[in-house]
Scaffold this motif. Structure first.
Motif, PDB file in Angstrom:
ATOM      1  N   ALA A   1      38.255  46.286  48.579  1.00 58.96           N
ATOM      2  CA  ALA A   1      37.702  44.983  48.231  1.00 58.96           C
ATOM      3  C   ALA A   1      36.883  45.130  46.956  1.00 58.96           C
ATOM      4  O   ALA A   1      36.027  46.012  46.864  1.00 58.96           O
ATOM      5  N   VAL A   2      37.153  44.279  45.980  1.00 56.02           N
ATOM      6  CA  VAL A   2      36.394  44.296  44.725  1.00 56.02           C
ATOM      7  C   VAL A   2      35.613  42.992  44.621  1.00 56.02           C
ATOM      8  O   VAL A   2      36.196  41.908  44.635  1.00 56.02           O
ATOM      9  N   VAL A   3      34.290  43.110  44.543  1.00 62.45           N
ATOM     10  CA  VAL A   3      33.428  41.935  44.400  1.00 62.45           C
ATOM     11  C   VAL A   3      32.746  42.007  43.041  1.00 62.45           C
ATOM     12  O   VAL A   3      32.038  42.976  42.748  1.00 62.45           O
ATOM     13  N   MET A   4      32.961  40.984  42.227  1.00 63.48           N
ATOM     14  CA  MET A   4      32.330  40.886  40.920  1.00 63.48           C
ATOM     15  C   MET A   4      31.231  39.839  40.992  1.00 63.48           C
ATOM     16  O   MET A   4      31.462  38.717  41.445  1.00 63.48           O
ATOM     17  N   ILE A   5      30.038  40.205  40.568  1.00 61.70           N
ATOM     18  CA  ILE A   5      28.909  39.285  40.580  1.00 61.70           C
ATOM     19  C   ILE A   5      28.797  38.650  39.203  1.00 61.70           C
ATOM     20  O   ILE A   5      28.749  39.351  38.185  1.00 61.70           O
TER      21      ILE A   5
ATOM     22  N   PRO B   1      26.421  42.907  36.725  1.00 64.00           N
ATOM     23  CA  PRO B   1      27.239  41.687  36.741  1.00 64.00           C
ATOM     24  C   PRO B   1      28.563  41.917  36.028  1.00 64.00           C
ATOM     25  O   PRO B   1      28.705  42.868  35.244  1.00 64.00           O
ATOM     26  N   LEU B   2      29.524  41.047  36.260  1.00 60.18           N
ATOM     27  CA  LEU B   2      30.858  41.256  35.696  1.00 60.18           C
ATOM     28  C   LEU B   2      30.845  41.224  34.171  1.00 60.18           C
ATOM     29  O   LEU B   2      31.638  41.908  33.519  1.00 60.18           O
ATOM     30  N   GLN B   3      29.947  40.421  33.570  1.00 62.50           N
ATOM     31  CA  GLN B   3      29.926  40.307  32.117  1.00 62.50           C
ATOM     32  C   GLN B   3      29.665  41.651  31.438  1.00 62.50           C
ATOM     33  O   GLN B   3      30.107  41.877  30.312  1.00 62.50           O
ATOM     34  N   ALA B   4      28.960  42.560  32.135  1.00 62.99           N
ATOM     35  CA  ALA B   4      28.609  43.848  31.540  1.00 62.99           C
ATOM     36  C   ALA B   4      29.786  44.808  31.488  1.00 62.99           C
ATOM     37  O   ALA B   4      29.722  45.831  30.792  1.00 62.99           O
ATOM     38  N   PHE B   5      30.873  44.496  32.208  1.00 61.23           N
ATOM     39  CA  PHE B   5      31.995  45.430  32.293  1.00 61.23           C
ATOM     40  C   PHE B   5      33.220  44.964  31.504  1.00 61.23           C
ATOM     41  O   PHE B   5      34.280  45.563  31.608  1.00 61.23           O
ATOM     42  N   MET B   6      33.056  43.901  30.734  1.00 63.03           N
ATOM     43  CA  MET B   6      34.133  43.471  29.851  1.00 63.03           C
ATOM     44  C   MET B   6      34.259  44.456  28.689  1.00 63.03           C
ATOM     45  O   MET B   6      33.241  44.896  28.145  1.00 63.03           O
TER      46      MET B   6
ATOM     47  N   TYR C   1      28.764  51.026  44.273  1.00 59.85           N
ATOM     48  CA  TYR C   1      27.928  49.924  43.790  1.00 59.85           C
ATOM     49  C   TYR C   1      27.555  50.231  42.349  1.00 59.85           C
ATOM     50  O   TYR C   1      26.755  51.126  42.074  1.00 59.85           O
ATOM     51  N   GLN C   2      28.151  49.484  41.428  1.00 62.54           N
ATOM     52  CA  GLN C   2      27.961  49.719  39.999  1.00 62.54           C
ATOM     53  C   GLN C   2      27.115  48.612  39.406  1.00 62.54           C
ATOM     54  O   GLN C   2      27.578  47.510  39.150  1.00 62.54           O
ATOM     55  N   GLY C   3      25.833  48.891  39.217  1.00 63.24           N
ATOM     56  CA  GLY C   3      24.924  47.914  38.648  1.00 63.24           C
ATOM     57  C   GLY C   3      24.630  48.236  37.194  1.00 63.24           C
ATOM     58  O   GLY C   3      24.294  49.375  36.866  1.00 63.24           O
ATOM     59  N   ALA C   4      24.737  47.245  36.339  1.00 64.68           N
ATOM     60  CA  ALA C   4      24.534  47.469  34.906  1.00 64.68           C
ATOM     61  C   ALA C   4      23.171  47.010  34.427  1.00 64.68           C
ATOM     62  O   ALA C   4      22.748  47.372  33.321  1.00 64.68           O
ATOM     63  N   GLU C   5      22.462  46.229  35.231  1.00 64.55           N
ATOM     64  CA  GLU C   5      21.189  45.670  34.771  1.00 64.55           C
ATOM     65  C   GLU C   5      19.987  46.300  35.453  1.00 64.55           C
ATOM     66  O   GLU C   5      18.860  46.165  34.961  1.00 64.55           O
ATOM     67  N   ASP C   6      20.186  46.994  36.581  1.00 63.73           N
ATOM     68  CA  ASP C   6      19.076  47.583  37.323  1.00 63.73           C
ATOM     69  C   ASP C   6      19.160  49.099  37.321  1.00 63.73           C
ATOM     70  O   ASP C   6      20.249  49.678  37.364  1.00 63.73           O
ATOM     71  N   ASN C   7      18.004  49.746  37.292  1.00 65.31           N
ATOM     72  CA  ASN C   7      17.932  51.198  37.329  1.00 65.31           C
ATOM     73  C   ASN C   7      18.296  51.713  38.721  1.00 65.31           C
ATOM     74  O   ASN C   7      17.833  51.167  39.729  1.00 65.31           O
TER      75      ASN C   7
END
Length: 328
Positions: free
Chosen positions: A166-170, A132-137, A74-80
């Motif tokens: 399975a890859v889920v992009m938020i 979210p997916l936008q953070a990994f572009m 679980y790779q979250g870019a906006e939450d600690n």
């Protein structure tokens, strides 16, 4: 000029393969899935609960049983990770020994980063969530450039297929209220185009605590029913289950000031709009959001829910409303 036969293959030589599913027909293994919605609609909470279910087994929100337990990235870019993501995982009942994240403090992670495949392989992950997916572009990526986006997504898709993960992009939605929801995702439409399943989360117009997840695109299986859940500010998250959001014209209007009986009536209509549900399961779900059994059974009688026994289990059934006959 002689043709090189190695440049093509004959379809008769191709071995057919069955699609495997984390959650049929919403999230396939080995493919890309996009989960979209407006900010604050519960996309991250939704996926945290799906990820947690995968780590411990048991039932999915529509009542289907997970066929296997699996590891999750679980790779979250906006939450600690310490004060937000881990508490949410624990609240959802996750086995945190089965959930990992890539440490990107020194170097940002992107879709084309080799660390993604390396971690999927070494951790034997069955699910990767990018939120979210936008953070990994990549920093030089143009999200409006179709060919560039397709190239990036294609590489990630190959990693998913290779490792049957399975890859889920938020993804966040644009603010525009017009047009199809499929086209409201931030960035190129090719992000949605290359995904095999696109899911949407939206709020109930009458009760903001109720949310729905439904498919807006499905390439690998027929689209299925929406799945409802509740995000109560006091009681937290709770699945409602499969529902038909097109059959709710008669629903009780709810608000944050609605009584427990009004909310119970609304939730019962949603839960039973698609199929009969065991009464014990209904009572369990509603108890977690603060509605007690006595209230539930009172409402059951008032709105005419029928009970019957099947293979030792009591089920509740919502009769179809009688059609009014116009008198001449």
């Amino acid at each position: 000029m002689m043709e090189n036969k190695e440049d093509y293959k004959i379809y008769s030589t191709v071995e057919k393969q069955e699609v495997e599913w984390l959650w049929y027909p919403y999230i396939p293994y080995g493919k890309l899935t996009l989960l979209q919605g407006d900010p604050g609609d519960g996309k991250s909470t939704f996926m945290i609960n799906i990820a947690s279910a995968l780590t411990r087994g048991g039932l999915l929100p529509d009542g289907k049983k997970l066929e296997q337990i699996g590891n999750v990235i679980y790779q979250g870019a906006e939450d600690n990770v310490g004060d937000t993501i881990k508490p949410r995982l624990e609240e959802a009942g996750a086995d945190c020994d089965r959930i990992a994240f890539i440490d990107d403090a020194d170097m940002g992670l992107t879709f084309i980063d080799d660390r993604l495949e390396k971690t999927i392989r070494s951790f034997q992950a069955k699910l990767l969530v990018l939120d979210p997916l936008q953070a990994f572009m990549p920093s030089n990526a143009d999200m409006q450039n179709a060919s560039h986006v397709r190239s990036i997504m294609r590489k990630l898709g190959k990693v998913a297929e290779k490792h049957k993960c399975a890859v889920v992009m938020i993804g966040h939605m644009t603010k525009s209220s017009g047009g199809k929801r499929l086209y409201r995702g931030l960035g190129s439409i090719d992000i949605a185009a290359i995904c095999r399943s696109v899911l949407m989360i939206s709020r109930d117009e009458k009760d903001p605590e109720i949310r729905y997840m439904y498919q807006v695109k499905s390439n690998l299986a027929p689209e299925s029913n929406a799945v409802g859940f509740v995000m109560n500010p006091d009681k937290g998250f709770q699945w409602i289950g499969k529902c038909n959001i097109d059959k709710r014209a008669e629903a009780v209007v709810c608000s944050k000031k609605a009584t427990k009986k009004e909310k119970a009536s609304e939730y019962l209509r949603i839960m039973l709009s698609v199929e009969d549900v065991p009464s014990a399961e209904i009572i369990r779900r509603m108890d977690r959001i603060g509605i007690k059994e006595r209230t539930i059974r009172t409402v059951q009688k008032e709105i005419g829910i029928e009970a019957y026994r099947k293979q030792g289990t009591w089920y509740w059934h919502m009769p179809e409303p009688e059609e009014e006959v116009d008198e001449e």
